[in-house]
Structures are given as C-alpha cells and as structure tokens.
Write an enzyme that holds these catalytic residues in place. Structure first.
Site, PDB file in Angstrom:
ATOM      1  N   SER A 293       0.835  -1.205   0.000  1.00 43.81           N
ATOM      2  CA  SER A 293       0.000   0.000   0.000  1.00 43.81           C
ATOM      3  C   SER A 293       0.861   1.241   0.000  1.00 43.81           C
ATOM      4  O   SER A 293       1.968   1.252   0.549  1.00 43.81           O
ATOM      5  CB  SER A 293      -0.907   0.019   1.236  1.00 43.81           C
ATOM      6  OG  SER A 293      -0.160   0.303   2.412  1.00 43.81           O
ATOM      7  N   ASP A 294       0.352   2.307  -0.606  1.00 45.54           N
ATOM      8  CA  ASP A 294       0.944   3.615  -0.359  1.00 45.54           C
ATOM      9  C   ASP A 294       0.641   3.971   1.096  1.00 45.54           C
ATOM     10  O   ASP A 294      -0.226   3.372   1.737  1.00 45.54           O
ATOM     11  CB  ASP A 294       0.380   4.657  -1.320  1.00 45.54           C
ATOM     12  CG  ASP A 294       1.301   5.847  -1.512  1.00 45.54           C
ATOM     13  OD1 ASP A 294       2.186   6.072  -0.657  1.00 45.54           O
ATOM     14  OD2 ASP A 294       1.144   6.568  -2.515  1.00 45.54           O
ATOM     15  N   TRP A 295       1.346   4.950   1.623  1.00 39.88           N
ATOM     16  CA  TRP A 295       1.254   5.289   3.037  1.00 39.88           C
ATOM     17  C   TRP A 295      -0.126   5.877   3.365  1.00 39.88           C
ATOM     18  O   TRP A 295      -0.483   6.942   2.888  1.00 39.88           O
ATOM     19  CB  TRP A 295       2.368   6.245   3.387  1.00 39.88           C
ATOM     20  CG  TRP A 295       3.667   5.582   3.764  1.00 39.88           C
ATOM     21  CD1 TRP A 295       4.402   5.832   4.880  1.00 39.88           C
ATOM     22  CD2 TRP A 295       4.383   4.557   3.060  1.00 39.88           C
ATOM     23  NE1 TRP A 295       5.528   5.021   4.913  1.00 39.88           N
ATOM     24  CE2 TRP A 295       5.539   4.226   3.816  1.00 39.88           C
ATOM     25  CE3 TRP A 295       4.154   3.854   1.875  1.00 39.88           C
ATOM     26  CZ2 TRP A 295       6.466   3.257   3.426  1.00 39.88           C
ATOM     27  CZ3 TRP A 295       5.070   2.882   1.475  1.00 39.88           C
ATOM     28  CH2 TRP A 295       6.200   2.598   2.246  1.00 39.88           C
ATOM     29  N   ALA A 297      -2.897   4.439   2.369  1.00 42.28           N
ATOM     30  CA  ALA A 297      -3.808   4.168   1.253  1.00 42.28           C
ATOM     31  C   ALA A 297      -4.664   2.934   1.502  1.00 42.28           C
ATOM     32  O   ALA A 297      -5.523   2.616   0.683  1.00 42.28           O
ATOM     33  CB  ALA A 297      -3.019   3.980  -0.045  1.00 42.28           C
TER      34      ALA A 297
END
Length: 879
Positions: A293-295, A297
């Site tokens: 995941s993006d931070w 997200a």
C-alpha cells in the site's frame, strides 16, 4: 471449526461488488449489446463501478521466478502465524528507522533525511535522453546507494502518474505521457535497481493522475469537504492501451513490488480494488511480487487482503494512531477463517520471493541511517521518543556517481531553438549576463526547505516524498562563472527576478557590446501534502514561476541575443519565445539534480552536443492539451469523479487528432550538427498465430501447519516483550478475539461482507491475455524488424534519436503511436543503421469482448523520423 466472524475495522470496503466472477472475464460477451462496450466508444463515465474478481491469484513462480519461489515456499513453511503476519504489516509511522518497516524484512525507503547520497536527474528528465543505457545506469546507481544504506526496497520507479494532464504535480517522478517511452524507461530502471540487489517498487498502481483529492484528510486540510478519495474513471481499452502498458513492462522486467495508489479506480480504492489488483495485475500481467500500500492508502482489512494487497504500509490506519487494519486484526482473521491461510501464505511468499529474486539473502548491510533525523544520535522509535541510540552512521554511498549524474543531466537537455547556430557559445563573449533566480542559490541552502517544498533558487529537484538531500548543488551561475573566469571573460548577473531597473541596465550593456544574455526560469510542482505559492502539489497553470515570463520579456526586449534555459517539472508555455527573434536559443533542462549547473554549462559551451528529445508536447495554451485536472470537487461531499473521457488521446495523440500545431512536438530536439533519415526497410519474422492462454491453475498452496487451528491463547503478547507505545504488533491482547480487536460490532457474519469466491483456493481458469509476467508471452513475439539509415551530414559528432511510430488504421486509433526508438552516436560524414523490432503487442489493440489483444483488419503503416511530427519515411506493415 471457528465461526466466520471478524472485527468491523476489517470490514470497511470489503465488499467491492455484488457479483462474483470466479476467474471469468469481467466483461463477458453478453454484457453489451452487439458485443461492444458502450463506455469504450463514449469514453469513461462518472460513477463507473469496478467489476469484482476473486479469488486473488496466487504466485506460481513463472517468468524466471521459479528458484526464488521455491526458496520462499521453503522459508514460509517454517513460519508461525505470528511471523507471517509480521511480514505483511508495517510497524507504524516513525516507529523504526526507514520510512516503512515490517516486523522482520524488508526495510523500505529512504526519504529525504538520509545524508551523503546523490541526487539524480528526475524520471521525467532522464526520459528526455531516450537512452536505454542511461535508464539502466541511473536505476543501477540509485539501487547501489539504497543497498549501501541498508535498504531492501526502493520506493520507485514511477509510471503512475503517466502524465495525463501536464499540470499534475508528480509527473516529474514518472517518465512520459507516452506509454511506450515510459514502459521502456521503467523496464530498464527496474532491471538496474534490482541488479544492485534492491527490490524495485514500481508505483502508483493505477490511475493516480493528480494530487488534488487523492486523500480525504489531505483535501480537508485544504478546506475541501469530501468523504472519499477521487475516483479515476477509466474505460477498459484506455486502461490497457495507455495506463496499464508501462506497468506490464515493469512486471515483465521482474519488479519485485508494486505500490497501490491513494485514488479510487472506477469507484473502488486502489488498494482494495479486486479488478485492478487480482484480475489485471496478478492475473493478466502475471505479477509475481508483492503489492504494497501507499502510506495510509489502505482502507480495509479483509477487503484489501482478499482483493490482492500483500503488505500494509506504514502499518497504522492513520499516522501515529497505533491502530491497524492488519497486525492483530489479520491474525484474528486467519484464526477465525475469514481470510484463508493460503492467502496469508501467498502474501508472505510473494514478499520473501522478491527478497530472494534480487539476491537480498546474499547482502548483509544493516540500516545505517535514520529517516527522521540527520543527527548521529536519536530515538530508534522516533514517534514515541524511545530507544535513544546511534541512528545515523553517515555512510557516504555516492561512489563516483556525480560524474554520471552530470552526463545524464547534460544528455537530458533538449535544444528547442538555435537561431543561426548561436549555440554553442565560445566562452569568450565580451560580456555574458546571467539573469534569473533560477540561476542562483536557495538562500536557505539546497536542503533548506523540507522535502524541497519551496521554489527558491535553481530548480534541481521538485518537492515531495520522492526527494533526497543534496550533497551539493552546483548552480548554473557558479558553473558559468567558472567557465568564463577561466577564459578571462566578463560575467555579471542579476538573480532577483523583480529587480527591473538592474535587469534592464545589464541587458542593455550586454546588447551594446554584442554579448549574450542567458535567462534562467522555472516551473515547479510536487506531492499534494505540500503547497507552494498556492500550488497544492499540482500546478495551477503552465506559466513560468517567479515572474519568469516578465523576466524573459524584459531581457529580450533589450538584448537581441537572449538564450533561455527552462527548468521545469513538465510542459510550460513557450510560444511567445519560440517566435521572438531576440530569443535566439531555448533549452529545456528539466529537473537535473545535483550537477545542474555543470550539466547546462556542458551544453552551452559545446562540451556535449545536445541529442535529447522532448518526452512530452509543448503547446501554446493550456487548453490545447484537451485534458485538465479536477481542481474543485464535482460530487458534493462524495468522491470527486474524474472521468478520463479523452480515452487514449493524451499529449501528442490529442494534438494530432485535434489538428493542433504544437510549439514543439513530442520527440522533438535539435543538435549542433544535422542528420538525415533514409533507406527504410521492413523485414518479417516467422511467428505462429497468437494463442490465448487456457487451462487451469494449480490449487492455492497452504504452507506449514494449519494456522487456523492455532489457539488464541498461543498468540497472546509474550510476557518477555517490552511493548513500544503505538507500535503495530501481530499479537492479541486477550484470548477473547472480540476484546483484542476492540471493535463494537465485532461478530458480523463473513457472508455479509466477504465476496463470493474470495476464499476459494481451488484451481482457477487462467486468463486468456495472461500466462507469464507481462502478459501472454506471445505478445512479445517479434513480427517485424524495421531498419533505416541515419546520416550525420554536419561537421561534428552528434547523437540522433530515430523514432518508430505506427498507425494502427482503425477509426478510433491515434494518428500515430510511438513503438520504438534508439539513440545513435554518429561521427560527421558517416552513417549508422537504426534497427527497431515490432512485436505482436505493438500492432495489437485491446478487445473488450474477448478480453484479449487482437490484430485488427485495418491496414497498418510504419513511420520512421526524428519526432512525432517529422516522420519522413513510411511503409505499409505487411500483415
């Protein structure tokens, strides 16, 4: 058998659609009347929904991953449930030294607070070289620096954003709005990074084409009231022929990780979108690595796990809360059977396999820096101020990369205009006037603005999390002064863009003695969490910053030999200067990194003959691009709807379709010498007919013992652990799972939120367009080879970039699409042969009905030239 119940914190967003496709194509023939997708013809529409696809495909070791897969399976087979969960869940924001850390491996990052590292040209700058060798070299050298800092995963390269809109804030991190140029660049970059023994994490998957509204909380900070992130609404053809294309090249190159994005795609979040992650990425593209995941997200627990996400970063739901969708909750989900063990085993196997794939098991360099401070001593757990120790060892990892960075930056510089060969300069001009803040230093120092969040001084790097600390920044003014002082020539400067009287005085003096005025201007952008001069990540316009247009006008009105140098994160409006007779030369130098000044001096004074080409189109107005950003919410308090109605027609494809003459076209760039292109030929290769992938996968492997039979009492916090506050652990606080999850509505039946088929680990139908990393292997069969003769007709050695374009012939196809290129170094009076392959994928179009690539009946034409608008040679493709 445990009841199928789980905490509500895992439920959010789990149900991604009501239908369950169980391995079938998401757009069956019966869906659309007359076997056509109405959204394809009409373009993307608001409130599209993303079709569900379950179960999440499990890794099979194909495409060169077999050895890593076997090692990973053997490793994961020895792990306990707690250890597996520990691999998948980050420990929390600022809880360890890297920008992201899981309980064991890997260590992710680094971000801008590392020191003694290099600053390379940005992705959108190196793309202008059109040079495969430099793409690879840049990737390898960045990878080596990460390796020697003790980093396992480099959070790059970027092909999302692709560059749909020229104002988008993070376009500079990617390569080009053309999918083929981006695809070749990302493939070589991935190979380079991973050859250094570091896992490449290609990002952001997918449709992440603007900063505005990417996160609800960030938008609220700017005064916008929205409930959910923006939805990028993309039709199936556009997804395949444009945005997915470079990700396929990254997967084929072996990228070990993919980062899922903040935005929604067709109204389903990128990190829990079962269609994009399960069907497109892991199914059709055969991705073997892990999805991170993006931070912040991640928006669900069970939902994201079943939809194909494999690693939660940084682990907490919101920075610094100590709460996680996974961690303890994932442990409970496995114990009660809501998430099947095979899915957790697949997550862990993918993570460990990427580790083995790049040879991390042969590298033993501990993390020797801290992402949160450059001080030698600090807190190991910075968020909570615990574990004071040495956190930075100040290891210099730069090697001699700065020499290569200078070369990369100079070979990325595009010569757009050169009237009467005013360039290169002799260095002996009687008076050189240097103008513009962009020529000089940031008065706060090169690292004086956090994450480079300002536009002070020369633009060597844009802003955001994708930045690094400069070890030094050579400004253009310094480099020009060094050049001219060595020649005993005169040089003066004005670096205040608003000092009108001083600018006018110096420009007049330069003109009076027939000298040269060099004007430096820029346009900056970056990530959405930083706003600079009201630009919330994305640029508000395509004009020059810091009064740059007025600066050029003032100088050129008084000096008839004005050279303009542009540093920018993307397209800017240069039409007024292209046609201004007093502006005798224009150079676009992008975002060049630490050697900014020396690299532009190399071009200005002829040590390097420019050979770069524009990686995008320069138009005369913002409106000419046909796409724009969504700057205001358009759905009330609901998720903003960003409809990609233009389909595949972005950048030069749109200019061609609309009949707009650009100021400087995609692929354009001049040289100090001249070239001709001649003698085009096409040869055919014997290749069999395209075969759709068929058959069934194996069953999902379950590794080690039966995790779901583990007693709750066996996964309690060990008595000998000293807990770090807000740290994300996989353990339970209580043998009562409801108490451990601390969720008031724990106990919802799995049947109410787990999509049908999502837990099915039986053999599944293989996807027709899949079959190996990158898609069906036969897509990459070489069908034709094009050759042409490139001759240097000038008096000095130079480099030319011949480009191969195709017209695919259909009524909805672009006029031309780039398909291959090469950068050739040619001595004066000699010739070289340009050779370019055409693959099956290159001549194919995406068919929404069969969910596969097809070669249409329309006649196809190949073109060779030196830009998208200078295609002097053409031949029919003999299909």
């Amino acid at each position: 058998m445990p009841s199928l119940r789980i905490a509500a914190t895992l439920l959010a967003g789990a149900a991604l659609g009501s239908a369950q496709l169980n391995g079938t194509a998401p757009f069956p023939n019966s869906t659309y009347a007359n076997a056509s997708d109405p959204n394809t013809a009409a373009g993307a529409q608001s409130f599209r929904t993303s079709p569900p696809f379950y179960p999440s495909p499990w890794m099979d070791g194909s495409g060169g991953w077999a050895a890593a897969y076997q090692k990973a399976q053997a490793f994961v087979s020895q792990l306990t449930l707690i250890e597996k969960v520990n691999l998948t869940t980050g420990v929390g924001w600022e809880e360890e030294q890297c920008v992201g850390n899981v309980g064991a491996i890997p260590r992710l990052g680094f971000r801008s607070l590392s020191d003694f590292n290099s600053v390379f040209p940005a992705g959108g700058t190196i793309a202008a070289t059109w040079d495969r060798g430099l793409f690879y070299q840049r990737g390898y050298e960045m990878g080596m620096e990460h390796r020697n800092k003790g980093v396992d995963v480099q959070l790059g390269p970027v092909v999302g954003p692709l560059g749909r809109s020229p104002e988008a804030g993070r376009n500079w991190e990617g390569f080009s709005p053309d999918p083929v140029l981006s695809g070749i660049a990302v493939g070589e970059t991935v190979r380079g990074i991973q050859a250094a023994g570091v896992i490449a994490c290609t990002k952001h998957f997918i449709g992440n084409e603007q900063e505005h509204f990417r996160q609800q909380g960030e938008a609220a900070g700017y005064g916008f009231n929205i409930s959910d992130s923006i939805s990028a609404n993309i039709d199936d053809v556009t997804m395949h022929e444009l945005y997915l294309w470079p990700f396929a090249d990254a997967v084929r190159a072996g990228t070990g990780a993919i980062m899922c994005s903040y935005n929604q795609i067709n109204n389903s979040y990128g990190c829990q979108n079962s269609h994009t992650l399960n069907y497109l990425l892991k199914g059709e593209l055969g991705f073997q690595g892990f999805v991170m995941s993006d931070w912040q997200a991640q928006h669900s627990g069970v939902g994201s796990a079943l939809a194909g996400m494999d690693m939660s970063m940084p682990g907490d739901t919101v920075f610094g809360t100590g709460r996680s969708y996974w961690g303890t909750n994932l442990t409970v989900a496995i114990l009660n059977g809501t998430v099947p063990q095979w899915r957790l085993d697949d997550m862990a196997t993918r993570i460990v396999a990427a580790w083995y794939y790049v040879g991390r098991d042969q590298i033993n360099i501990p993390t020797n820096f801290d992402s949160w401070t450059t001080n030698t001593f600090g807190y190991r757990h910075a968020l909570v101020g615990q574990g004071y120790e040495q956190v930075n060892y100040h290891v210099d990892v730069r090697d001699e990369h700065t020499i290569d960075i200078r070369n990369m930056a100079s070979r990325s510089t595009v010569l757009l205009k050169n009237v009467n060969n005013v360039l290169p300069l002799s260095g002996k001009e009687k008076l050189t006037g240097v103008f513009g803040e962009d020529a000089g230093e940031n008065t706060y120092g090169p690292n004086g603005c956090g994450d480079r969040g300002c536009d002070n001084g020369t633009l060597g790097m844009a802003w955001g999390s994708g930045t690094a600390n400069f070890p030094f920044l050579i400004t253009p003014l310094t480099a020009i002064q060094n050049e001219l002082v060595a020649n005993n020539a005169a040089v003066e400067s004005v670096t205040d863009n608003w000092a009108a009287s001083q600018i006018e005085a110096l420009a007049s003096r330069v003109n009076n003695v027939e000298g040269v005025a060099i004007v430096f201007v820029n346009s900056d952008s970056g990530e959405g969490y930083i706003s600079v001069d009201g630009n919330e990540g994305d640029r508000n316009n395509l004009t020059l910053w810091q009064n740059g247009d007025t600066l050029i006008s003032n100088v050129s009105s008084l000096c008839n030999n004005t050279v303009v140098v542009v540093h920018s994160t993307g397209p800017v409006l240069l039409g007024a200067y292209a046609n201004n007779p007093n502006v005798t030369a224009i150079l676009w130098a992008g975002v060049p990194g630490e050697q900014s000044g020396n690299s532009i001096a190399d071009i200005l004074y002829g040590r390097v003959n420019p050979g770069a080409k524009l990686p995008f189109t320069l138009g005369s107005t913002r409106e000419e691009y046909g796409t724009d950003l969504l700057y205001q919410p358009n759905n009330g308090a609901g998720a903003p709807q960003d409809d990609f109605t233009e389909g595949v027609f972005i950048d030069y494809r749109h200019f061609d379709r609309a009949g707009i003459t650009p100021v400087y076209e995609f692929g354009f760039g001049l040289s100090y010498t001249t070239f001709t292109v001649s003698n085009m030929q096409i040869s055919s290769h014997a290749a069999g007919a395209y075969t759709a992938t068929s058959g069934m996968t194996s069953a999902a492997p379950t590794l080690g013992g039966n995790d779901s039979s583990t007693a709750y009492a066996d996964v309690l916090f060990p008595a000998n652990i000293t807990r770090v506050p807000l740290y994300i652990y996989p353990y339970l606080n209580s043998s009562d799972p409801a108490a451990s999850t601390s969720e008031s509505d724990y106990g919802a039946l799995a049947s109410s939120f787990v999509p049908a088929g999502a837990t099915n680990g039986s053999p599944q139908p293989r996807i027709a367009a899949g079959g190996a990393p990158g898609g069906n292997p036969e897509l990459y069969d070489v069908l034709f080879t094009v050759t042409a003769t490139i001759s240097n007709t000038g008096k000095i050695a130079g480099e030319e970039v011949p480009q191969l374009y195709l017209n695919l012939g259909g009524p909805n196809d672009p006029k031309v699409v780039l398909r291959n290129f090469g950068r050739l170094s040619i001595q004066p009076g000699t010739s070289a042969t340009f050779t370019a392959d055409i693959t099956r994928r290159d001549v194919s179009s995406w068919d929404t009905v069969s969910q596969n690539w097809v070669i249409t009946k329309y006649p196809k034409t190949a073109y060779v030239g030196t830009s998208s608008r200078s295609l002097s040679l053409s031949m029919a493709v003999p299909l």
